[in-house]
Design an enzyme around this catalytic site. Structure first.
Site, PDB file in Angstrom:
ATOM      1  N   LYS A  85      36.579  47.516  38.605  1.00  0.00           N
ATOM      2  CA  LYS A  85      37.997  47.697  38.273  1.00  0.00           C
ATOM      3  C   LYS A  85      38.200  48.665  37.106  1.00  0.00           C
ATOM      4  CE  LYS A  85      40.221  44.378  40.863  1.00  0.00           C
ATOM      5  NZ  LYS A  85      39.339  43.224  41.146  1.00  0.00           N
ATOM      6  N   GLU A 107      49.664  43.858  37.567  1.00  0.00           N
ATOM      7  CA  GLU A 107      49.583  42.560  38.223  1.00  0.00           C
ATOM      8  C   GLU A 107      48.140  42.090  38.141  1.00  0.00           C
ATOM      9  OE1 GLU A 107      49.027  45.350  39.776  1.00  0.00           O
ATOM     10  OE2 GLU A 107      47.260  44.898  40.992  1.00  0.00           O
ATOM     11  N   SER A 374      30.283  44.623  43.670  1.00  0.00           N
ATOM     12  CA  SER A 374      31.507  45.067  42.988  1.00  0.00           C
ATOM     13  C   SER A 374      31.697  44.424  41.622  1.00  0.00           C
ATOM     14  CB  SER A 374      32.722  44.778  43.877  1.00  0.00           C
ATOM     15  OG  SER A 374      32.747  43.411  44.268  1.00  0.00           O
TER      16      SER A 374
HETATM   17  C1  LIG Z   1      39.271  42.634  42.437  1.00  0.00           C
HETATM   18  C2  LIG Z   1      37.904  42.540  42.957  1.00  0.00           C
HETATM   19  C3  LIG Z   1      37.610  42.809  44.311  1.00  0.00           C
HETATM   20  C4  LIG Z   1      38.662  43.096  45.347  1.00  0.00           C
HETATM   21  O1  LIG Z   1      39.417  44.251  45.145  1.00  0.00           O
HETATM   22  P1  LIG Z   1      39.205  45.578  45.965  1.00  0.00           P
HETATM   23  O2  LIG Z   1      40.382  46.405  45.600  1.00  0.00           O
HETATM   24  O3  LIG Z   1      39.168  45.249  47.420  1.00  0.00           O
HETATM   25  O4  LIG Z   1      37.926  46.183  45.517  1.00  0.00           O
HETATM   26  C5  LIG Z   1      36.289  42.774  44.720  1.00  0.00           C
HETATM   27  N1  LIG Z   1      35.292  42.462  43.852  1.00  0.00           N
HETATM   28  C6  LIG Z   1      35.537  42.197  42.560  1.00  0.00           C
HETATM   29  C7  LIG Z   1      34.388  41.857  41.664  1.00  0.00           C
HETATM   30  C8  LIG Z   1      36.842  42.227  42.067  1.00  0.00           C
HETATM   31  O5  LIG Z   1      37.064  41.950  40.770  1.00  0.00           O
END
Ligand SMILES: *Cc1c(COP(=O)(O)O)cnc(C)c1O
Length: 394
Positions: A85, A107, A374
């Site tokens: 993020k 948000e 992620s």
């Molecule tokens: C917010 C988040 C997501 C989902 O958001 P995307 O916009 O689909 O990437 C996925 N993994 C993590 C660790 C997140 O914090």
């Protein structure tokens, strides 16, 4: 392709007042996106502050254990604030600063995007207000306090189901009221144009690095790139520089929750229909009257009832494949990676890992999969313990 359209998806379905704001943002982005000074400053923030480039790590034990394709982890969990993020937030905050804005609003669902935005606001000396569904403020009290520590105001949203989709609606309303000094730092590749393009461009750093790293390590491109999909930002960032490489399979993993044949799911591609919501045309989970349906997943970061318009197009054209992964599969993958590689992944990322566990054994030993981690899983430990029937106090 028409401006801001991805096939039939995307667009700008917003009120006249918001039109001014999105037009101003589009103009500014057009001006700065190829500006060498802007890109140099952003690269410095990425490298010196966020800790980029993130590692492309060969998961040797997992590869051996599954007995098929070689598996590489793209380690976005190692970034400052613990997920991808920060890439988007640093880009948007810097852009907002260049536009002369002094205040960021955002948000947040689980609080990850709110924390990242509050972090960037602290770093760049900007005011920050985060809208969060009241339900979510209760479930994620630790992140609420984190945002406050970072100097942000957190406003609980009580409308609708008091969760993420209501927080998005409320942040849009707030932006309409105060455009002069305020930038809406949107958290994923969704909403009205130009957000899906801006967020994708800032997240594309993931695939830009992956491509270079895999060529260095393997001398060739991967056979598949796998990532989880909420709104779709880490996945589109992971896919982007491979879209033209037709031999690289792109696989998005959405949250099936308790199953796509139940009402407790967040799998938009598997169960959703075409609609218009939050300023964009795309696929959304809806009830039979076309109302946005309540969604559920064990992973708070994936329970958004829509998907970014570029993914909707990649689905329509067949360039990317989307699969649904249940809570149970994701929890198993969460525990598996923790034990086998000593890496505790976010429960969101575990959805992508679960699919890799399915396909890797069926692939040849000469094939390569890259899976995007992620985020890190520290935030999920208590919830997973609860899922397994153990109550640990947070
Ligand atoms: C917010 C988040 C997501 C989902 O958001 P995307 O916009 O689909 O990437 C996925 N993994 C993590 C660790 C997140 O914090």
């Amino acid at each position: 392709m028409k401006k801001g359209r991805f096939g039939i998806h995307g667009g700008q379905y917003v009120s006249e007042t918001l039109m001014n704001a999105v037009n101003e943002l589009e103009e500014a982005y057009e001006k700065y996106k190829n500006d060498p000074q802007f890109n140099e400053e952003l690269a410095e923030l990425f490298n010196e502050y966020a800790g980029r480039p993130s590692r492309l790590y060969f998961a040797k034990r997992m590869t051996e254990d599954l007995g098929g394709a070689k598996i590489y982890l793209k380690r976005e969990d190692l970034n400052h604030t613990g997920s991808h993020k920060i890439n988007n937030v640093l880009g948007q905050a810097l852009l907002a600063k260049k536009m002369g804005k002094t205040r960021l609003i955002a948000e947040t669902g689980a609080g990850q995007h709110g924390v990242a935005t509050a972090t960037a606001a602290a770093l760049l000396d900007m005011e920050c207000v985060v809208f969060m569904g009241e339900e979510d403020t209760k479930r994620q009290a630790l992140n609420v306090y984190r945002m406050k520590l970072l100097g942000a105001d957190v406003i609980p949203v009580t409308s609708g189901t008091a969760t993420l989709k209501d927080a998005v609606s409320e942040t849009m309303r707030e932006w309409t009221k105060r455009i002069d000094d305020t930038h809406y730092c949107l958290g994923s590749v969704m909403g009205p144009h130009p957000f899906p393009t801006i967020v994708r461009d800032f997240q594309a750093v993931i695939s830009r690095e992956t491509k270079q790293q895999i060529l260095e390590k393997e001398g060739r491109l991967p056979d598949a790139v796998v990532a989880c999909v909420g709104g779709g930002s880490n996945s589109i960032g992971s896919f982007y520089h491979f879209i033209e490489d037709k031999d690289v399979k792109l696989i998005g993993c959405e949250a099936a929750g308790r199953g796509i044949d139940t009402f407790e799911t967040a799998a938009t591609i598997s169960t959703g229909r075409l609609g218009i919501f939050h300023g964009m045309k795309s696929y959304f989970c809806q009830d039979e009257d076309g109302q946005i349906a309540p969604v559920y997943s064990i992973s708070a970061g994936l329970d958004y009832p829509g998907i970014g318009p570029e993914h909707a197009m990649l689905h329509d054209t067949g360039r990317a494949e989307y699969v649904a992964i249940t809570d149970e599969q994701a929890v198993n993958a969460f525990e598996y990676l923790s034990r086998i590689e000593g890496v505790i992944p976010a429960i969101e990322s575990s959805h992508a890992l679960a699919h890799v566990m399915e396909i890797a054994p069926k692939m040849g030993k000469d094939q390569i999969i890259v899976v995007t981690i992620s985020g890190r899983g520290d935030k999920d430990v208590a919830a997973i313990a609860r899922y397994r029937g153990e109550d640990i106090h947070e």
